[in-house]
Design an enzyme around this catalytic site. Structure first.
Site, PDB file in Angstrom:
ATOM      1  N   ASN A  58       0.873  -1.176   0.000  1.00  0.00           N
ATOM      2  CA  ASN A  58       0.000   0.000   0.000  1.00  0.00           C
ATOM      3  C   ASN A  58       0.904   1.219   0.000  1.00  0.00           C
ATOM      4  OD1 ASN A  58      -1.753   2.066   0.493  1.00  0.00           O
ATOM      5  ND2 ASN A  58      -2.436   1.349   2.506  1.00  0.00           N
ATOM      6  N   TRP A  59       1.022   1.834  -1.158  1.00  0.00           N
ATOM      7  CA  TRP A  59       1.958   2.970  -1.287  1.00  0.00           C
ATOM      8  C   TRP A  59       1.402   4.243  -0.661  1.00  0.00           C
ATOM      9  CZ3 TRP A  59       3.843   2.347  -7.116  1.00  0.00           C
ATOM     10  CH2 TRP A  59       4.575   1.142  -7.215  1.00  0.00           C
ATOM     11  N   LYS A  60       0.150   4.229  -0.269  1.00  0.00           N
ATOM     12  CA  LYS A  60      -0.493   5.409   0.334  1.00  0.00           C
ATOM     13  C   LYS A  60      -0.264   6.643  -0.554  1.00  0.00           C
ATOM     14  CE  LYS A  60      -0.214   3.138   4.759  1.00  0.00           C
ATOM     15  NZ  LYS A  60      -0.094   3.198   6.211  1.00  0.00           N
TER      16      LYS A  60
ATOM     17  N   HIS B 255      -9.499   1.084   4.949  1.00  0.00           N
ATOM     18  CA  HIS B 255      -8.201   1.255   5.619  1.00  0.00           C
ATOM     19  C   HIS B 255      -8.373   2.175   6.829  1.00  0.00           C
ATOM     20  CE1 HIS B 255      -4.089   2.450   6.420  1.00  0.00           C
ATOM     21  NE2 HIS B 255      -3.749   1.329   5.817  1.00  0.00           N
TER      22      HIS B 255
ATOM     23  N   GLU C 215      -6.742   4.598   7.891  1.00  0.00           N
ATOM     24  CA  GLU C 215      -6.585   6.032   7.609  1.00  0.00           C
ATOM     25  C   GLU C 215      -7.855   6.607   6.996  1.00  0.00           C
ATOM     26  OE1 GLU C 215      -2.920   5.397   5.521  1.00  0.00           O
ATOM     27  OE2 GLU C 215      -2.044   4.804   7.449  1.00  0.00           O
TER      28      GLU C 215
ATOM     29  N   SER D 137       3.583  -2.048  10.271  1.00  0.00           N
ATOM     30  CA  SER D 137       5.024  -2.100  10.507  1.00  0.00           C
ATOM     31  C   SER D 137       5.670  -3.434  10.125  1.00  0.00           C
ATOM     32  CB  SER D 137       5.348  -1.742  11.968  1.00  0.00           C
ATOM     33  OG  SER D 137       4.919  -0.417  12.255  1.00  0.00           O
TER      34      SER D 137
END
Ligand code: 13P
Length: 252
Positions: free
Chosen positions: A9-11, A95, A97, A213
């Protein structure tokens, strides 16, 4: 046997040139990788370019979000069929976020999940507790409630098409990874929820990724747990060495 699935997930990171370069490098390095599904999820403006860069390789493409309506007057939104049209196979939904920064509810996520399935995209549906909820001993209640809300109304055929990602919010981008034991307990709990709501076959077949992480150094222990079927990787997916290192950990 569940096939492992590692997704990056490159966000909201990288620019166009860096996204394409990373995608090309991963496509090349993943040529010899077998027995695992791989995907990268770039920012939506780079989906088309990244999909072209990985076309024909072992690396699939996913989006990080979508809107539940297929088309129309929804300024700024992108529908599921549009994602499929530019080569997406997956879409991350719910997600943390998006839940906690953008205010998405389980109801919003549920509409998106149903729309994604309708367009033959595979949703990667994220669930995860906040640190206060874990400290209060409410982890499984939170997960159960998110699961019930985000996956409401899915038939047995539909649930078979989804991927779940357990991402404890306190472990995302913090360097504080869940212990393999903490993650395994939640993954097992999720299978129990699916067994009760659907059946044993569904509970055993659905892939559940861990996210939060994940690094090459801790991946082998996490991925070695019986109910952890892969990883949804944030920061470490932005560099080819670390993403490939996590994939390599599967073989350990
Ligand atoms: P990090 O790997 O950076 O903690 O992010 C995890 C994540 O949110 C993946 O969706």
């Amino acid at each position: 046997m569940r096939r492992p699935f590692i997704a990056g997930n490159w966000k909201m990171n990288l620019d166009r040139a860096a996204a394409v370069a990373l995608a090309q490098r991963l496509a090349k390095e993943a040529e010899s990788v077998e027995g695992v599904d791989l995907a990268v999820c770039p920012p939506s403006v780079y989906l088309d370019a990244v999909a072209r860069a990985v076309a024909g390789s072992n690396v699939a493409v996913g989006a990080q979000n979508m809107y539940h309506e297929p088309k129309g007057a929804y300024t700024g939104e992108i529908g599921a069929a549009m994602l499929a049209d530019v080569g997406c196979r997956y879409v991350i939904l719910g997600h943390s976020e998006r839940r906690h920064i953008l205010g998405e509810s389980d109801t919003d996520i549920n509409k998106k999940v149903l729309a994604a399935l309708e367009a033959a995209l595979t949703p990667i549906i994220c669930v995860g507790e906040l640190i206060e909820q874990r400290r209060a001993g409410a982890t499984m209640d939170v997960i159960a409630s998110q699961f019930a809300g985000s996956l409401a109304g899915l038939s047995t055929e539909q649930i078979a098409q989804v991927v779940i990602a357990y991402e404890p919010v306190w472990a995302i981008g913090t360097g504080e990874v869940a212990t393999p034991d903490q993650a395994e307990k939640v993954h097992l709990g999720l299978r129990k929820i699916m067994q009760v709501r659907y059946n044993e076959q569904v509970a055993q077949a659905i892939r559940i990724q861990y996210g939060g992480s994940v690094e090459p150094e801790n991946a082998a222990d996490l991925l070695g747990q019986p109910n952890i079927d892969g990883a949804l990787v944030g920061g470490a997916s932005l560099k080819a060495e670390s993403f490939m290192g996590i994939i390599a950990a599967l073989a350990k």
